[in-house]
Design a protein around this motif. Sequence first.
Motif, PDB file in Angstrom:
ATOM      1  N   HIS A 274      50.173  37.639  38.525  1.00  0.00           N
ATOM      2  CA  HIS A 274      50.200  37.389  39.998  1.00  0.00           C
ATOM      3  C   HIS A 274      51.554  37.272  40.667  1.00  0.00           C
ATOM      4  CE1 HIS A 274      45.847  37.424  39.706  1.00  0.00           C
ATOM      5  NE2 HIS A 274      45.866  36.612  38.665  1.00  0.00           N
ATOM      6  N   GLU A 323      39.569  44.580  43.492  1.00  0.00           N
ATOM      7  CA  GLU A 323      40.728  44.195  43.332  1.00  0.00           C
ATOM      8  C   GLU A 323      41.489  43.454  44.409  1.00  0.00           C
ATOM      9  OE1 GLU A 323      42.493  44.197  40.545  1.00  0.00           O
ATOM     10  OE2 GLU A 323      40.802  45.251  39.629  1.00  0.00           O
ATOM     11  N   GLN A 326      43.421  45.398  46.735  1.00  0.00           N
ATOM     12  CA  GLN A 326      42.798  46.502  47.888  1.00  0.00           C
ATOM     13  C   GLN A 326      42.324  45.634  48.928  1.00  0.00           C
ATOM     14  OE1 GLN A 326      39.144  47.592  45.979  1.00  0.00           O
ATOM     15  NE2 GLN A 326      38.888  49.476  47.172  1.00  0.00           N
ATOM     16  N   GLU A 342      42.058  35.588  43.772  1.00  0.00           N
ATOM     17  CA  GLU A 342      41.122  35.768  42.890  1.00  0.00           C
ATOM     18  C   GLU A 342      40.890  34.465  42.123  1.00  0.00           C
ATOM     19  OE1 GLU A 342      41.188  38.746  39.110  1.00  0.00           O
ATOM     20  OE2 GLU A 342      42.687  37.343  39.098  1.00  0.00           O
ATOM     21  N   ARG A 346      36.124  38.260  38.033  1.00  0.00           N
ATOM     22  CA  ARG A 346      35.427  39.283  38.835  1.00  0.00           C
ATOM     23  C   ARG A 346      35.168  38.873  40.402  1.00  0.00           C
ATOM     24  NH1 ARG A 346      29.820  41.016  36.174  1.00  0.00           N
ATOM     25  NH2 ARG A 346      29.782  42.271  38.045  1.00  0.00           N
ATOM     26  N   THR A 348      36.638  37.367  44.268  1.00  0.00           N
ATOM     27  CA  THR A 348      37.887  37.130  44.910  1.00  0.00           C
ATOM     28  C   THR A 348      37.587  36.486  46.185  1.00  0.00           C
ATOM     29  OG1 THR A 348      38.977  38.903  43.953  1.00  0.00           O
ATOM     30  CG2 THR A 348      39.823  38.259  46.062  1.00  0.00           C
ATOM     31  N   SER A 375      35.179  51.753  47.222  1.00  0.00           N
ATOM     32  CA  SER A 375      34.755  51.315  46.264  1.00  0.00           C
ATOM     33  C   SER A 375      34.108  52.437  45.056  1.00  0.00           C
ATOM     34  CB  SER A 375      33.958  50.052  46.073  1.00  0.00           C
ATOM     35  OG  SER A 375      34.571  49.055  46.713  1.00  0.00           O
TER      36      SER A 375
END
Length: 526
Positions: A274, A323, A326, A342, A346, A348, A375
């Motif tokens: 990150h 993501e 995104q 995040e 899976r 966020t 998506s």
Amino acid sequence: MTATWDPPNTTDPILSVRQILALERVLAGDPEVVAGATHLDRPVRWVHVAEAPDVGVMLTGGEMVLTTGVLLAGDEHKQADYIQSLHRAEAAAVVLGLGRAFPAPPDAMRRAADRCGLPLVVLHRPFPFAELTEEVQSRLVRRKFAAVSLSESVRTALTGLITAAAPLQRLLDEVAVHSACPVVVTNLAHRVLATAGERSAVDDVLRDWERIARQAGGGAADGWIRAELGGRGERWGQIMLCGYRGDTATGRLLAERGAEALVLHRMLGGGSAHTWEEQSAQSLLTDLVSGVVPARQLLPRARAAGLPVNRRTFVPLVVRDAEPAQLERILRLLGLPGLVAELTERTTAVLLSLARDQDAVALAAHFAARLHGESARPRAVVAAAGARTVWDDVPVGLREAQHVADAVADTAAVLDLPVVVRLKDVHLRGLIRLLRDDPHVQSFAERELDGLLCGNGTDQDLLGVLRTYLATGRNKSRTAQLHHVSRPALYRRLEAIQTRLGVDLDDFEQAASVHIALLAHDAQQQ
């Protein structure tokens, strides 16, 4: 002369004029500042004894010149020229020993020194210049070695941390230990990316960060010491020592060593996938979700990170299977202020900050619709809590959104979910997830599903079919379609499931009991 000063830090490689005049040996000469008193904080690089009128040509800057003025007596023009030549050579100060040449401070030298801002000091008592040069030179040499030692000590410690792939926070903690003040790292927009130091002191700095960030210049004289972060001709941030109480030169050294380490840390990837911006948002939102740190204490961090917090409406979202990059891009495209971080592999978290007159429900739906349009399958799930107008309520909202996202995690593909999923949409799933750690619920799930919990591949396949069949409201056509099997093949699997469990799935009560057990089982696996 009465001198008031703080003892210098021995790691500072230089002394100021003021500090030299406060030395015990110098005080024995009864020094008096007769000109340039506002420039006593000039650094002294060396002490030079000289009687020549043209001594200025021998200097390189930063010297304190000691003289009796024996070659200047009786000529005011030479006296003024002497001061001018020292000023042009950027001398730090001139010390004149009174005696036979000058029984009193010469007016010509005093006036010239005042005009050019050069400190002029006279010694009223006889004083051996050799003692002063010996004292100052030895101190300067010791300080120089002490500064080099500190520099190498800090560099070695930081390099060791980088070699060990330590996180950014660990490096900043090390700098904060040496500087004994809050340390802040920002990007070029002055948004705070990371901090270190005593928590209460850091909070005080962040609470006033908007004013601090607007301050022009380095502010080193007041303990606000900055060092640029960048490389290859590009700047991308800065490290700041906030309210450093030691000598400026030492503070600059610490800031520069810290900057060197941070640049290298970033170039090597920093032991994290990150960016620093992402790590900053992740730390803040994780602390908010956990509730370990009271929300009010996190408010300065949020404000310093660039999140608008005054008179705002906060919309807590948790998104699954999307993501973070995104999500950040969509926020920018829609012009929505917010933080993205995040939480797990899976999930966020997204915290929107909206003006009070904006429609929070409509904008959350607009955000989700944009995401769904981009998506791939399976479709990302956007879970939301109700909008909060009080910052202290944000942690509860984030936890609610996370609960909603987790409640539909395994069956989102087969459920007919709204574009934004809320607590009212998860129904029984939400309740079962809240009760998943209850021993009675765990025992019930094991008992009801015992025939399919052996753990082999066939059982897992049958559990998947059962999950889809119950989630679709026992729609056999839809279940066969989602599992890519024919209806006869699905019938055989349903018969196997009923045989293993000893139930009749056409019976509503028995099917409901199995459904609740399966929801509890799935919740316990998360």
